[in-house]
Design an enzyme around this catalytic site. Structure first.
Site, PDB file in Angstrom:
ATOM      1  N   HIS A  15       0.843  -1.215   0.000  1.00 22.64           N
ATOM      2  CA  HIS A  15       0.000   0.000   0.000  1.00 22.64           C
ATOM      3  C   HIS A  15       0.868   1.251   0.000  1.00 22.64           C
ATOM      4  O   HIS A  15       1.817   1.339   0.774  1.00 22.64           O
ATOM      5  CB  HIS A  15      -0.877   0.047   1.262  1.00 22.64           C
ATOM      6  CG  HIS A  15      -1.716  -1.167   1.413  1.00 22.64           C
ATOM      7  ND1 HIS A  15      -1.270  -2.297   2.052  1.00 22.64           N
ATOM      8  CD2 HIS A  15      -2.965  -1.442   0.974  1.00 22.64           C
ATOM      9  CE1 HIS A  15      -2.219  -3.228   2.009  1.00 22.64           C
ATOM     10  NE2 HIS A  15      -3.248  -2.732   1.361  1.00 22.64           N
TER      11      HIS A  15
ATOM     12  N   LYS B 285      -1.459  -7.877  -4.719  1.00 14.53           N
ATOM     13  CA  LYS B 285      -2.319  -6.704  -4.507  1.00 14.53           C
ATOM     14  C   LYS B 285      -1.472  -5.447  -4.317  1.00 14.53           C
ATOM     15  O   LYS B 285      -0.596  -5.421  -3.434  1.00 14.53           O
ATOM     16  CB  LYS B 285      -3.203  -6.910  -3.267  1.00 14.53           C
ATOM     17  CG  LYS B 285      -4.030  -5.675  -2.947  1.00 14.53           C
ATOM     18  CD  LYS B 285      -4.791  -5.769  -1.644  1.00 14.53           C
ATOM     19  CE  LYS B 285      -5.277  -4.394  -1.240  1.00 14.53           C
ATOM     20  NZ  LYS B 285      -5.821  -4.352   0.098  1.00 14.53           N
TER      21      LYS B 285
ATOM     22  N   LYS C  72     -16.067  23.794 -19.709  1.00  9.64           N
ATOM     23  CA  LYS C  72     -16.809  23.793 -20.984  1.00  9.64           C
ATOM     24  C   LYS C  72     -16.131  24.628 -22.069  1.00  9.64           C
ATOM     25  O   LYS C  72     -16.325  24.374 -23.247  1.00  9.64           O
ATOM     26  CB  LYS C  72     -18.235  24.294 -20.761  1.00  9.64           C
ATOM     27  CG  LYS C  72     -19.118  23.275 -20.061  1.00  9.64           C
ATOM     28  CD  LYS C  72     -20.566  23.738 -19.999  1.00  9.64           C
ATOM     29  CE  LYS C  72     -21.406  22.717 -19.256  1.00  9.64           C
ATOM     30  NZ  LYS C  72     -22.814  23.058 -19.183  1.00  9.64           N
TER      31      LYS C  72
ATOM     32  N   ASP D 108     -26.671  21.636 -24.571  1.00 12.22           N
ATOM     33  CA  ASP D 108     -27.427  22.416 -23.579  1.00 12.22           C
ATOM     34  C   ASP D 108     -28.466  23.317 -24.256  1.00 12.22           C
ATOM     35  O   ASP D 108     -29.587  23.453 -23.783  1.00 12.22           O
ATOM     36  CB  ASP D 108     -26.479  23.315 -22.765  1.00 12.22           C
ATOM     37  CG  ASP D 108     -25.685  22.536 -21.722  1.00 12.22           C
ATOM     38  OD1 ASP D 108     -26.159  21.480 -21.278  1.00 12.22           O
ATOM     39  OD2 ASP D 108     -24.587  22.996 -21.346  1.00 12.22           O
TER      40      ASP D 108
HETATM   41  N1  LIG Z   1     -30.825  21.997 -15.988  1.00  9.11           N
HETATM   42  C1  LIG Z   1     -29.654  21.863 -16.567  1.00  9.11           C
HETATM   43  O1  LIG Z   1     -29.411  20.968 -17.385  1.00  9.11           O
HETATM   44  C2  LIG Z   1     -28.580  22.839 -16.226  1.00  9.11           C
HETATM   45  C3  LIG Z   1     -27.431  22.923 -17.015  1.00  9.11           C
HETATM   46  C4  LIG Z   1     -26.464  23.871 -16.666  1.00  9.11           C
HETATM   47  C5  LIG Z   1     -26.658  24.677 -15.550  1.00  9.11           C
HETATM   48  N2  LIG Z   1     -27.779  24.542 -14.792  1.00  9.11           N
HETATM   49  C6  LIG Z   1     -28.029  25.379 -13.619  1.00  9.11           C
HETATM   50  O2  LIG Z   1     -27.990  26.741 -14.015  1.00  9.11           O
HETATM   51  C7  LIG Z   1     -27.484  27.554 -12.965  1.00  9.11           C
HETATM   52  C8  LIG Z   1     -26.330  28.407 -13.480  1.00  9.11           C
HETATM   53  O3  LIG Z   1     -25.255  27.578 -13.904  1.00  9.11           O
HETATM   54  P1  LIG Z   1     -24.014  28.188 -14.726  1.00  9.11           P
HETATM   55  O4  LIG Z   1     -23.211  27.044 -15.170  1.00  9.11           O
HETATM   56  O5  LIG Z   1     -24.453  29.179 -15.739  1.00  9.11           O
HETATM   57  O6  LIG Z   1     -23.257  28.982 -13.551  1.00  9.11           O
HETATM   58  P2  LIG Z   1     -22.288  30.223 -13.694  1.00  9.11           P
HETATM   59  O7  LIG Z   1     -21.570  30.204 -14.986  1.00  9.11           O
HETATM   60  O8  LIG Z   1     -21.515  30.282 -12.429  1.00  9.11           O
HETATM   61  O9  LIG Z   1     -23.275  31.508 -13.721  1.00  9.11           O
HETATM   62  C9  LIG Z   1     -24.024  31.860 -12.593  1.00  9.11           C
HETATM   63  C10 LIG Z   1     -25.000  33.000 -12.956  1.00  9.11           C
HETATM   64  O10 LIG Z   1     -25.821  33.240 -11.823  1.00  9.11           O
HETATM   65  C11 LIG Z   1     -25.695  34.610 -11.408  1.00  9.11           C
HETATM   66  N3  LIG Z   1     -25.793  34.667  -9.955  1.00  9.11           N
HETATM   67  C12 LIG Z   1     -25.212  33.797  -9.082  1.00  9.11           C
HETATM   68  N4  LIG Z   1     -25.550  34.144  -7.821  1.00  9.11           N
HETATM   69  C13 LIG Z   1     -26.338  35.250  -7.917  1.00  9.11           C
HETATM   70  C14 LIG Z   1     -26.992  36.082  -6.963  1.00  9.11           C
HETATM   71  N5  LIG Z   1     -26.913  35.843  -5.653  1.00  9.11           N
HETATM   72  N6  LIG Z   1     -27.722  37.123  -7.400  1.00  9.11           N
HETATM   73  C15 LIG Z   1     -27.818  37.371  -8.732  1.00  9.11           C
HETATM   74  N7  LIG Z   1     -27.227  36.631  -9.682  1.00  9.11           N
HETATM   75  C16 LIG Z   1     -26.489  35.582  -9.278  1.00  9.11           C
HETATM   76  C17 LIG Z   1     -24.350  35.041 -11.925  1.00  9.11           C
HETATM   77  O11 LIG Z   1     -24.325  36.451 -12.030  1.00  9.11           O
HETATM   78  P3  LIG Z   1     -22.935  37.260 -12.058  1.00  9.11           P
HETATM   79  O12 LIG Z   1     -22.479  37.218 -13.502  1.00  9.11           O
HETATM   80  O13 LIG Z   1     -23.310  38.614 -11.625  1.00  9.11           O
HETATM   81  O14 LIG Z   1     -21.998  36.571 -11.138  1.00  9.11           O
HETATM   82  C18 LIG Z   1     -24.313  34.315 -13.283  1.00  9.11           C
HETATM   83  O15 LIG Z   1     -25.071  35.029 -14.236  1.00  9.11           O
HETATM   84  C19 LIG Z   1     -27.071  26.566 -11.856  1.00  9.11           C
HETATM   85  O16 LIG Z   1     -28.101  26.497 -10.913  1.00  9.11           O
HETATM   86  C20 LIG Z   1     -26.949  25.238 -12.581  1.00  9.11           C
HETATM   87  O17 LIG Z   1     -27.199  24.140 -11.722  1.00  9.11           O
HETATM   88  C21 LIG Z   1     -28.746  23.647 -15.126  1.00  9.11           C
END
Ligand SMILES: NC(=O)c1ccc[n+]([C@@H]2O[C@H](COP(=O)([O-])OP(=O)(O)OC[C@H]3O[C@@H](n4cnc5c(N)ncnc54)[C@H](OP(=O)(O)O)[C@@H]3O)[C@@H](O)[C@H]2O)c1
Length: 542
Positions: free
Chosen positions: A130, A157, A307, A345
């Site tokens: 290990h 192992k 991504k 997406d």
């Molecule tokens: N259903 C699906 O298949 C799927 C796929 C992808 C993502 N999602 C969901 O989508 C959401 C965003 O994901 P993402 O990948 O785009 O994340 P991300 O790139 O980190 O973007 C987050 C976004 O939310 C805003 N935000 C975060 N906290 C905030 C607050 N307290 N007040 C106002 N605005 C706020 C940010 O604004 P700022 O620019 O001002 O920071 C930004 O526009 C997540 O909940 C994720 O789980 C779902």
């Protein structure tokens, strides 16, 4: 009790780490019910005064007897001589396998009575090494393997801590090299090593893989729960021909993607497995892809934070993925190893909304018409928003207002979109947008409101991105957040008479599109949806 043969299929061995004999016996029966082929009785976990003989006598499955010293990650502080004597007594007591550390092999001899037994029924000697703190180099692995073989071990192992996914490749290479000769167990420990615990069935195959009954009862870091290995990863159906898929990101530990894709592969009887690929550092993506392509990788999902960065590692990009500037799906050509990137997406979000607006229309058709002349308001300007915004413009929506807490990001996204399509583009800060919509004099009609911010996501489930009063009954409200399934935004929208679409719809559809890209088959979308709903239901109950 039969001793399992090695080399044909990888066996599932569940570690028993109970402190009392009674609990250990109960745990062995639980392991048998869960589908274990054998148990590893970690006798070093037993409290003083507890009888290891009682546990051995009542074993319902073949047993590996282990009494690990502290220096090899165990709990025994006995001196080496005493410990080796105890291992010999366990062999005389009839256990099927005994595990002895390589460092103690100068002290250990199989008892003479055992050496005289028939080769097919006598206890087997596992000689183990290990490395709990660091991965071993290729040269070290080769040297240790040779040293173990020289002891006369029946089974070799080696377990090592992995600091990177590529460390597993050296274990896979060892298993491939030794296939058909000495039964071998080669395990990567820690979260980076987890894939080796599943792919033990593909490479070699390894003689066995270790599992635990629960996270609290694991004997080494990174062990999967036995149900997870059997039910989620379909361990029994994996073999050397299994092709490998997975989700590349950080974190990936709680990703639902392995669950949904393995379930779909199972339903369609495909010899594929889907794994969590933890890659923290974007500079390691290229090496990971190059390495895993040699070990059967045929495709992957890509999630936060890679991504965009992943695009540097691909040979070709699908047109829409190129426009979006983000890839969530990779296909690896099995013949050339060339990699192509896609983005599923955008179509997932757009289809989920379009098909709700135009129910009954064939899949993919609604997206061509449903958004035309509509005013879409997109909340957020992050990764998900980017894909959704391009999708909405690609499908010809009339006007898109991008609303974000940080106005600059909304403007920048609108700017990137301007060369594509005829959609009118507006960027607003979240504050200005809310003010505008609250005031009847400045309020604009919104046809579709799409939240792609993380507002409302677990654990802050009571927060909403916009005030309730701006949600009018003619407006369709979509939320990308899928944990919880019904966010506060969606429940308020429903209450106000709006049509709603949840994030599960988007999640399932992006996964279903990936499935089709990888397999050329229609995805079992309804079953994929059910498994996600079931998992999220379980999450909510935890
Ligand atoms: N259903 C699906 O298949 C799927 C796929 C992808 C993502 N999602 C969901 O989508 C959401 C965003 O994901 P993402 O990948 O785009 O994340 P991300 O790139 O980190 O973007 C987050 C976004 O939310 C805003 N935000 C975060 N906290 C905030 C607050 N307290 N007040 C106002 N605005 C706020 C940010 O604004 P700022 O620019 O001002 O920071 C930004 O526009 C997540 O909940 C994720 O789980 C779902």
């Amino acid at each position: 009790m039969p001793v399992s043969g090695a080399g044909i299929r990888c066996l599932i061995c569940t570690s028993i780490t109970a402190n009392s004999a009674e609990e250990a016996i109960a745990d062995m029966y639980e392991a048998r019910r869960a589908g274990a082929d054998l148990v590893e009785f970690r006798a070093d976990y037993l409290a003083e005064g507890e009888s290891w003989e009682r546990v051995v006598d009542q074993r319902p499955l073949p047993m590996v007897f282990t009494y690990r010293p502290v220096c090899e990650g165990g709990l025994s502080d006995m001196n080496d001589h005493e410990r080796v004597r105890l291992l010999q007594r366990a062999v005389q007591h009839g256990v099927e396998y005994v595990d002895v550390e390589l460092a103690n092999m100068d002290l250990f001899r199989m008892p003479e009575s055992v050496q005289l037994q028939d080769a097919s029924t006598r206890p087997r000697l596992i000689v183990s090494y290990h490395s709990f703190t660091r991965p071993l180099t290729e040269a070290e692995l080769a040297e240790i393997y040779t040293a173990i073989v020289a002891t006369g071990a029946d089974i070799c192992k080696i377990a090592m801590m992995c600091h990177d996914l590529c460390d597993n490749a050296r274990l896979f290479a060892l298993l491939k090299r030794t296939a058909g000769s000495k039964p071998t167990i080669a395990i990567g420990m820690g979260e980076y090593g987890q894939i080796s615990r599943v792919l033990a069935a593909k490479f070699g195959p390894a003689m066995l893989t270790f599992t635990t009954l629960s996270e609290a009862r694991a004997s080494a870091p990174g062990q999967f729960r036995i149900e997870e290995l059997i039910d989620h990863y379909r361990f029994h159906s994996l073999n050397p021909d299994t092709t490998v898929y997975g989700v590349i990101g950080a974190p990936v530990r709680h990703s639902m993607s392995p669950r949904i894709h393995n379930h779909a592969f199972g339903l369609c009887r495909l010899n594929h497995v889907y794994l969590p690929f933890l890659v923290q550092d974007g500079s390691k993506l290229q090496k990971f892809l190059d390495t895993m392509t040699q070990f059967g990788l045929r495709g992957a999902s890509v999630t936060i934070p890679h991504k965009q960065r992943i695009m540097e590692c691909l040979d070709e990009l699908d047109d829409v993925a190129k426009q979006i500037g983000a890839v969530n799906t990779i296909v690896v050509d099995p013949l050339t190893g060339r990699r192509k990137g896609y983005n599923t997406d955008w179509q997932a979000a757009v289809d989920a909304v379009s098909e709700t607006l135009m129910p009954g229309i064939e899949q993919g058709q609604a997206r061509l018409t449903a958004l035309q002349r509509r005013h879409v308001v997109l909340l957020g300007a992050g990764g998900a928003a980017r894909a959704i915004a391009f999708g909405v413009v690609h499908c010809g929506c009339g006007k898109l207002t991008i609303v974000n807490r940080t106005l600059e990001r909304a403007r920048s996204l609108a700017n990137d979109l301007s060369p594509f399509g005829k959609t009118e583009l507006v960027a607003l800060s979240l504050e200005d947008f809310c003010q505008q919509q609250r005031n009847p004099a400045t309020r604009e009609r919104i046809d579709i409101l799409m939240n792609s911010t993380s507002i409302g996501m677990h654990p802050d489930v009571n927060v909403v991105p916009v005030p309730e009063e701006i949600l009018e009954p003619h407006c369709l409200v979509f939320d990308a957040v899928y944990n919880p399934i019904e966010t506060r935004l969606l429940s308020l929208a429903k209450r106000r008479g709006c049509l709603t679409v949840d994030g599960v719809e988007m999640f399932v559809r992006q996964a279903a599109a990936q499935f089709t890209i990888w397999t050329g088959l229609r995805a079992p979308a309804q079953e994929m949806r059910n498994i996600v709903l079931q998992e999220l239901g379980q999450l909510a109950r935890r």
